[in-house]
Design an enzyme around this catalytic site. Structure first.
Site, short mmCIF file in Angstrom:
data_model
loop_
_atom_site.label_atom_id
_atom_site.label_comp_id
_atom_site.label_asym_id
_atom_site.label_seq_id
_atom_site.Cartn_x
_atom_site.Cartn_y
_atom_site.Cartn_z
NE ARG A 1 6.11 -0.43 9.99
CZ ARG A 1 4.99 -0.44 9.28
NH1 ARG A 1 4.92 0.23 8.13
NH2 ARG A 1 3.93 -1.11 9.68
NE ARG B 1 1.91 -4.92 11.12
CZ ARG B 1 2.92 -4.72 10.26
NH1 ARG B 1 4.12 -5.21 10.52
NH2 ARG B 1 2.73 -4.05 9.16
NE ARG C 1 7.64 -2.47 6.13
CZ ARG C 1 6.33 -2.41 6.27
NH1 ARG C 1 5.59 -1.80 5.36
NH2 ARG C 1 5.74 -3.00 7.29
CE LYS D 1 -2.12 -1.16 3.85
NZ LYS D 1 -1.42 -2.42 4.14
NE ARG E 1 -4.67 -1.25 9.89
CZ ARG E 1 -3.58 -0.71 9.32
NH1 ARG E 1 -3.56 0.55 8.97
NH2 ARG E 1 -2.53 -1.45 9.11
P1 AP5 Z 1 4.83 -1.54 1.81
O1 AP5 Z 1 4.49 -0.70 0.65
O2 AP5 Z 1 5.58 -0.92 2.95
O3 AP5 Z 1 3.53 -2.33 2.33
P2 AP5 Z 1 2.24 -1.81 3.12
O4 AP5 Z 1 1.06 -2.52 2.54
O5 AP5 Z 1 2.22 -0.33 3.16
O6 AP5 Z 1 2.56 -2.45 4.53
P3 AP5 Z 1 2.42 -1.87 6.00
O7 AP5 Z 1 3.11 -2.90 6.88
O8 AP5 Z 1 2.92 -0.48 6.10
O9 AP5 Z 1 0.92 -1.92 6.23
P4 AP5 Z 1 0.21 -1.94 7.55
O10 AP5 Z 1 -1.14 -1.67 7.08
O11 AP5 Z 1 0.36 -3.14 8.40
O12 AP5 Z 1 0.99 -0.84 8.43
P5 AP5 Z 1 0.64 0.64 8.83
O13 AP5 Z 1 1.88 1.40 8.83
O14 AP5 Z 1 -0.52 1.13 8.05
O15 AP5 Z 1 5.67 -2.79 1.24
C1 AP5 Z 1 6.24 -3.78 2.09
C2 AP5 Z 1 7.63 -4.19 1.54
O16 AP5 Z 1 7.50 -4.82 0.27
C3 AP5 Z 1 8.60 -3.01 1.31
O17 AP5 Z 1 9.89 -3.42 1.65
C4 AP5 Z 1 8.51 -2.73 -0.20
O18 AP5 Z 1 9.73 -2.20 -0.69
C5 AP5 Z 1 8.20 -4.10 -0.76
N1 AP5 Z 1 7.30 -4.06 -1.90
C6 AP5 Z 1 6.12 -3.37 -1.96
N2 AP5 Z 1 5.49 -3.60 -3.13
C7 AP5 Z 1 6.30 -4.47 -3.81
C8 AP5 Z 1 6.19 -5.12 -5.08
N3 AP5 Z 1 5.10 -4.92 -5.86
N4 AP5 Z 1 7.17 -5.94 -5.48
C9 AP5 Z 1 8.23 -6.17 -4.67
N5 AP5 Z 1 8.41 -5.60 -3.46
C10 AP5 Z 1 7.45 -4.77 -3.03
O19 AP5 Z 1 0.11 0.45 10.33
C11 AP5 Z 1 0.98 0.10 11.39
C12 AP5 Z 1 0.18 0.02 12.69
O20 AP5 Z 1 -0.43 1.29 12.98
C13 AP5 Z 1 -1.01 -0.96 12.69
O21 AP5 Z 1 -0.59 -2.28 12.99
C14 AP5 Z 1 -1.90 -0.34 13.78
O22 AP5 Z 1 -1.42 -0.64 15.07
C15 AP5 Z 1 -1.73 1.15 13.56
N6 AP5 Z 1 -2.73 1.71 12.63
C16 AP5 Z 1 -2.49 2.31 11.42
N7 AP5 Z 1 -3.64 2.71 10.86
C17 AP5 Z 1 -4.64 2.36 11.72
C18 AP5 Z 1 -6.04 2.48 11.67
N8 AP5 Z 1 -6.68 3.05 10.62
N9 AP5 Z 1 -6.77 2.00 12.71
C19 AP5 Z 1 -6.15 1.45 13.77
N10 AP5 Z 1 -4.82 1.28 13.88
C20 AP5 Z 1 -4.06 1.74 12.85
#
Ligand code: AP5
Length: 219
Positions: free
Chosen positions: A160, A171, A127, A13, A88
């Site tokens: 992270r 997660r 990552r 994402k 979410r």
């Molecule tokens: P990346 O693009 O970083 O993936 P992502 O889907 O953004 O993954 P996240 O782990 O950031 O999502 P998340 O939803 O768990 O975390 P968030 O920060 O929102 O890609 C991952 C890796 O793959 C990278 O190394 C990249 O280079 C590689 N890659 C990507 N695409 C690729 C491709 N096509 N081919 C090859 N390699 C690729 O949330 C963290 C925490 O915050 C949550 O657990 C929760 O506690 C809290 N939180 C956040 N939002 C909320 C909410 N709305 N409600 C409640 N709690 C929340």
């Protein structure tokens, strides 16, 4: 233009949102990034959120909804934004509908990034992120030119806290039990698109642009 990205942790994402931000000139709103920034600055929200995040749990809806409500009113969101990590839960999706009504805008596209379990584990374990400008790399798939250093700003790259194996497991369970329900919430809408997120980032972006062209958005 207003876009919502859905998908499991690690589906890509954040990576895709940054590509959309660059091509279409709209802001990338990542609730995860906003929370991590608050945790680093030890703000009241950051202190409340830290425990949930480090245990792979969702931060309570009321905190998240207030945060997004405030963020979308900022100047850089006037021409649109791509939401990464919000909503979410069904409660957050309902609150977002009210936010969009208040702004008098409609969602152009909901993109659901579908990735296999193997892809997700492989991506999260490799990552690394820039401490300065938050560019996302992957040790194997999207490596920096020099190990441990950001290509763009030269700052240090870090892993992270919530990408450690035991937290990733939690997660993924939270995604399956709470966030996956959003697919049936949004898939009835015309603006819902399923994206094959197992592909390389560039290929995935081409697929996304084709879908955005269908709704008259070509960047
Ligand atoms: P990346 O693009 O970083 O993936 P992502 O889907 O953004 O993954 P996240 O782990 O950031 O999502 P998340 O939803 O768990 O975390 P968030 O920060 O929102 O890609 C991952 C890796 O793959 C990278 O190394 C990249 O280079 C590689 N890659 C990507 N695409 C690729 C491709 N096509 N081919 C090859 N390699 C690729 O949330 C963290 C925490 O915050 C949550 O657990 C929760 O506690 C809290 N939180 C956040 N939002 C909320 C909410 N709305 N409600 C409640 N709690 C929340």
């Amino acid at each position: 233009m207003y876009i919502i990205l859905l998908g499991a942790p690690g589906a890509g994402k954040g990576t895709l949102a940054k590509m959309i931000e660059k091509k279409f000139g709209i802001s990338h709103l990542s609730t995860g990034d906003i929370l991590r920034d608050n945790v680093n600055r030890k703000t009241c929200v950051g202190n409340q959120a830290k425990e949930y995040m480090n245990n792979g749990k969702l931060v309570p809806d009321d905190i998240m909804i207030q945060m997004v409500k405030g963020r979308v009113l900022e100047e850089d969101c006037k021409t649109g934004f791509v939401l990464d990590g919000f909503p979410r839960t069904i409660e957050q999706a309902e609150a977002l509908e009210l936010i969009f009504n208040g702004l008098n805008v409609t969602i152009d596209a909901v993109l659901n990034l579908k990735a296999s379990q193997e892809t997700i584990i492989e991506r999260l374990s490799g990552r690394i992120i820039c401490n300065g400008c938050e560019v996302i790399y992957h040790t194997e798939n999207i490596p920096p030119k020099f190990e441990g250093k950001c290509d763009k700003c030269g700052d240090k790259l870090y892993q992270r806290d919530d990408d450690k194996k035991d937290v990733v497991k939690k997660r993924l369970i939270v995604y399956k039990t709470r966030t996956k329900k959003l697919i049936s919430y949004y898939e009835r809408q015309n603006s819902f698109y399923e994206i094959d997120a197992n592909k390389k980032a560039d290929e995935m972006f081409v697929e996304v642009c084709k879908n955005l062209e269908k709704v008259g958005k070509s960047g």
